[in-house]
Write a protein that holds these residues in place. Structure first.
Motif, mmCIF file in Angstrom:
data_model
loop_
_atom_site.group_PDB
_atom_site.id
_atom_site.type_symbol
_atom_site.label_atom_id
_atom_site.label_comp_id
_atom_site.label_asym_id
_atom_site.label_seq_id
_atom_site.Cartn_x
_atom_site.Cartn_y
_atom_site.Cartn_z
ATOM 1 N N LEU A 254 1.007 -1.117 -0.026
ATOM 2 C CA LEU A 254 -0.081 -0.104 0.179
ATOM 3 C C LEU A 254 0.818 1.380 0.021
ATOM 4 C CD1 LEU A 254 -2.917 1.662 0.397
ATOM 5 C CD2 LEU A 254 -2.411 1.446 2.940
ATOM 6 N N ILE A 255 1.829 1.162 0.804
ATOM 7 C CA ILE A 255 2.637 2.226 0.832
ATOM 8 C C ILE A 255 3.536 2.756 -0.307
ATOM 9 C CG2 ILE A 255 4.777 3.266 1.907
ATOM 10 C CD1 ILE A 255 2.507 3.381 4.004
ATOM 11 N N GLU A 256 3.789 1.556 -0.821
ATOM 12 C CA GLU A 256 4.482 1.724 -2.314
ATOM 13 C C GLU A 256 3.661 2.173 -3.504
ATOM 14 O OE1 GLU A 256 7.463 -1.212 -5.277
ATOM 15 O OE2 GLU A 256 6.587 -1.872 -3.467
ATOM 16 N N ALA A 257 2.447 1.652 -3.414
ATOM 17 C CA ALA A 257 1.408 2.036 -4.506
ATOM 18 C C ALA A 257 0.833 3.598 -4.377
ATOM 19 C CB ALA A 257 0.135 1.035 -4.359
ATOM 20 N N HIS A 293 -7.007 11.799 -6.549
ATOM 21 C CA HIS A 293 -7.034 11.377 -7.876
ATOM 22 C C HIS A 293 -8.334 10.638 -7.898
ATOM 23 C CE1 HIS A 293 -2.791 11.784 -8.903
ATOM 24 N NE2 HIS A 293 -2.660 11.347 -7.783
ATOM 25 N N ASP A 294 -8.791 10.545 -9.075
ATOM 26 C CA ASP A 294 -10.134 9.934 -9.220
ATOM 27 C C ASP A 294 -9.994 8.382 -9.014
ATOM 28 O OD1 ASP A 294 -11.237 12.231 -10.008
ATOM 29 O OD2 ASP A 294 -11.195 11.895 -12.182
ATOM 30 N N ARG A 295 -11.199 7.678 -8.774
ATOM 31 C CA ARG A 295 -11.045 6.227 -8.581
ATOM 32 C C ARG A 295 -10.458 5.423 -9.704
ATOM 33 N NH1 ARG A 295 -16.288 3.138 -7.075
ATOM 34 N NH2 ARG A 295 -16.693 2.908 -9.415
ATOM 35 N N ASP A 296 -10.639 5.742 -10.763
ATOM 36 C CA ASP A 296 -10.106 4.967 -12.211
ATOM 37 C C ASP A 296 -8.595 4.806 -11.700
ATOM 38 O OD1 ASP A 296 -12.601 4.220 -13.028
ATOM 39 O OD2 ASP A 296 -12.531 5.637 -14.675
ATOM 40 N N HIS A 297 -8.070 6.173 -11.523
ATOM 41 C CA HIS A 297 -6.560 6.126 -11.217
ATOM 42 C C HIS A 297 -6.171 5.173 -10.260
ATOM 43 C CE1 HIS A 297 -2.507 7.819 -10.334
ATOM 44 N NE2 HIS A 297 -2.841 7.702 -9.123
ATOM 45 N N TRP A 298 -6.738 4.960 -9.091
ATOM 46 C CA TRP A 298 -6.328 4.063 -8.074
ATOM 47 C C TRP A 298 -6.678 2.623 -8.397
ATOM 48 C CZ3 TRP A 298 -2.967 6.160 -5.222
ATOM 49 C CH2 TRP A 298 -3.246 7.460 -4.639
ATOM 50 N N VAL A 299 -7.897 2.247 -9.049
ATOM 51 C CA VAL A 299 -7.945 1.027 -9.427
ATOM 52 C C VAL A 299 -6.623 0.608 -10.457
ATOM 53 C CG1 VAL A 299 -9.331 -0.454 -11.135
ATOM 54 C CG2 VAL A 299 -10.301 0.963 -9.368
ATOM 55 N N ALA A 300 -6.240 1.464 -11.311
ATOM 56 C CA ALA A 300 -5.363 0.983 -12.513
ATOM 57 C C ALA A 300 -4.096 0.989 -11.687
ATOM 58 C CB ALA A 300 -5.260 2.021 -13.522
ATOM 59 N N ARG A 301 -3.784 1.825 -10.625
ATOM 60 C CA ARG A 301 -2.492 1.975 -9.886
ATOM 61 C C ARG A 301 -2.201 0.726 -9.058
ATOM 62 N NH1 ARG A 301 2.670 3.462 -9.631
ATOM 63 N NH2 ARG A 301 3.499 3.733 -7.501
ATOM 64 N N PHE A 302 -3.319 0.259 -8.622
ATOM 65 C CA PHE A 302 -3.428 -1.008 -7.556
ATOM 66 C C PHE A 302 -3.173 -2.148 -8.334
ATOM 67 C CE2 PHE A 302 -3.873 1.879 -4.268
ATOM 68 C CZ PHE A 302 -3.888 1.222 -2.950
ATOM 69 N N GLU A 303 -3.546 -2.368 -9.429
ATOM 70 C CA GLU A 303 -3.303 -3.475 -10.451
ATOM 71 C C GLU A 303 -1.896 -4.286 -10.261
ATOM 72 O OE1 GLU A 303 -5.387 -5.235 -11.835
ATOM 73 O OE2 GLU A 303 -7.435 -4.249 -12.129
ATOM 74 N N GLY A 304 -1.149 -3.295 -10.086
ATOM 75 C CA GLY A 304 0.603 -3.327 -10.222
ATOM 76 C C GLY A 304 0.870 -3.814 -8.717
ATOM 77 N N PHE A 305 0.273 -4.002 -7.774
ATOM 78 C CA PHE A 305 0.695 -4.155 -6.436
ATOM 79 C C PHE A 305 -0.092 -5.432 -5.845
ATOM 80 C CE2 PHE A 305 1.918 -0.145 -7.655
ATOM 81 C CZ PHE A 305 3.207 0.077 -7.147
ATOM 82 N N ASP A 306 0.503 -5.835 -4.931
ATOM 83 C CA ASP A 306 -0.116 -7.168 -4.094
ATOM 84 C C ASP A 306 -0.979 -6.544 -2.764
ATOM 85 O OD1 ASP A 306 -0.722 -9.601 -3.429
ATOM 86 O OD2 ASP A 306 1.157 -9.927 -2.354
ATOM 87 N N VAL A 307 -2.094 -6.023 -3.300
ATOM 88 C CA VAL A 307 -3.161 -5.389 -2.181
ATOM 89 C C VAL A 307 -4.433 -5.989 -2.575
ATOM 90 C CG1 VAL A 307 -3.812 -3.462 -0.983
ATOM 91 C CG2 VAL A 307 -1.614 -3.324 -1.821
#
Length: 395
Positions: A254-257, A293-307
């Motif tokens: 989470l911290i990294e994302a 940021h908008d939610r779509d940004h966070w959805v796309a961002r979190f796709e690359g992290f193990d959360v």
């Protein structure tokens, strides 16, 4: 419809949600469910909001056939007993005592068919100090203790869906399935009694166990705080959820994302127990970060992290979700003459096979003529029909 209960016949005399939900669950598994309604008015849920085929009724009465019977008329009651003769299961959710007045109590029906699995659903049970009280979903949620551990005590509000109703129906279907398995060994039916109070207390077994083990009274905020589950509002006003659980790797990811290194360096949040103790402060700090940021940004961002994460979808958003589409969750309603064209399929997959459609909930007495004709054809092969008056004389 293919299912693991193909060949099993259910006679359901339910209204509103609990009984119909149990019947729907069994119908979703392939059972032949015949819904018996009173002549004229039918299930009150038909006209819950508007018309005579409400969305509420459609939801819990798919995959069923329907017949209307006036249980005060001997001819209709005989039709009902004929249905019971060839049924595997009978389901009702009348208030205690009502089934006996209709001649549909367990003793009567199991005298007609000793193999019958009889399921009686009530609010508080068949007897006891609360047995005669009227009960609805919200009352069962409150009395059972569930609501006490599901709401924020500072902002107490009921949870949207009728959870106690639906959960009780699901528990009833589980009990019925178990009784059918036992009957395959013994050849005898069972009387199953389940109440909304019992179902919701069992559903809440974890907080009860926590109280018995630790002596602490659980609160509605305990679960998200201990599980480190958060809901945050993004810049566009849409909600985003994630769950950090007990593994530090999720916190680190989470911290990294988010790039929120300052949170990792904050002594209040450096270790998991600190994050639990300072849950509200951490939630507020995360809210500031996600509001950038908008939610779509966070959805796309979190796709690359193990959360573990997900958007808090509205119903239309859930319908359009890619994973929902992949699982084929939305299916057509077959045989409809009115009402919804689509529905959510049963949750089960058996050997890779899923339901690709559901049958429309019956209109009032939609299958009555066909059911009566089938009973008439079979009647000649049956022994002398049993009625309550003959049962009383033989006793």
């Amino acid at each position: 419809m293919y299912g693991v209960l193909n060949g099993v016949r259910i006679v359901e005399q339910g209204t509103f949600i609990t009984g119909p939900c149990a019947g729907m669950m069994l119908g979703d598994l392939g059972a032949d469910v015949i819904k018996v309604e009173s002549t004229g008015s039918g299930d009150p849920y038909r006209s819950f909001r508007n018309g005579f085929y409400s969305a509420h009724f459609q939801a819990y009465n798919r995959n069923k056939r329907g017949i209307s019977l006036d249980m005060k008329r001997d001819t209709d009651r005989d039709v009902f007993y004929d249905l019971i003769r060839q049924a595997d299961v009978y389901v009702q959710n009348f208030r205690p005592g009502a089934a006996a007045r209709l001649g549909a109590d367990a003793q009567t029906l199991q005298s007609i068919n000793p193999r019958l699995v009889y399921c009686s659903i009530s609010g508080f049970g068949p007897d006891g100090p609360y047995a005669k009280r009227p009960v609805y979903d919200s009352v069962a949620q409150a009395t059972s203790g569930f609501l006490g551990v599901a709401i924020d005590p500072d902002e107490p509000r009921f949870i949207g869906p009728a959870l106690a109703d639906a959960i009780t129906g699901i528990y009833a279907s589980l009990g019925i399935a178990g009784a059918l398995v036992e009957r395959s060994r013994t050849g005898k039916g069972r009387l199953i009694e389940i109440s909304m109070l019992e179902a919701m207390m069992h559903f809440s077994v974890e907080p009860f166990t926590g109280y018995f083990a630790l002596g602490e009274i659980p609160k509605g905020t305990d679960r998200p705080r201990l599980a480190q589950a958060f809901i945050v509002c993004c810049r566009d006003g849409r909600l985003f959820a994630f769950h950090l659980s007990s593994l530090d790797k999720f916190w680190d990811a989470l911290i990294e994302a988010t790039g929120a290194r300052h949170l990792a360096d904050d002594p209040r949040f450096a270790v998991r127990q600190g994050r639990i103790d300072n849950y509200r402060e951490l939630s507020e700090a995360l809210g500031v970060i996600f509001s950038a940021h908008d939610r779509d940004h966070w959805v796309a961002r979190f796709e690359g992290f193990d959360v573990p994460f997900g958007p808090v979808n509205s119903i239309p958003e859930a319908i359009g979700d890619p994973q929902v589409a992949h699982l084929g969750m939305i299916v057509p309603v077959e045989g409809r003459s009115e009402g919804a064209r689509q529905s959510v399929r049963p949750a089960f997959t058996f050997d890779g096979e899923r339901a690709t459609g559901v049958d429309a909930a019956p209109t009032i007495d939609e299958d009555g003529h066909a059911i009566r004709e089938a009973l008439a054809r079979n009647r000649a092969a049956w022994p002398e029909r049993i009625r309550p008056d003959t049962l009383a004389k033989s006793a």
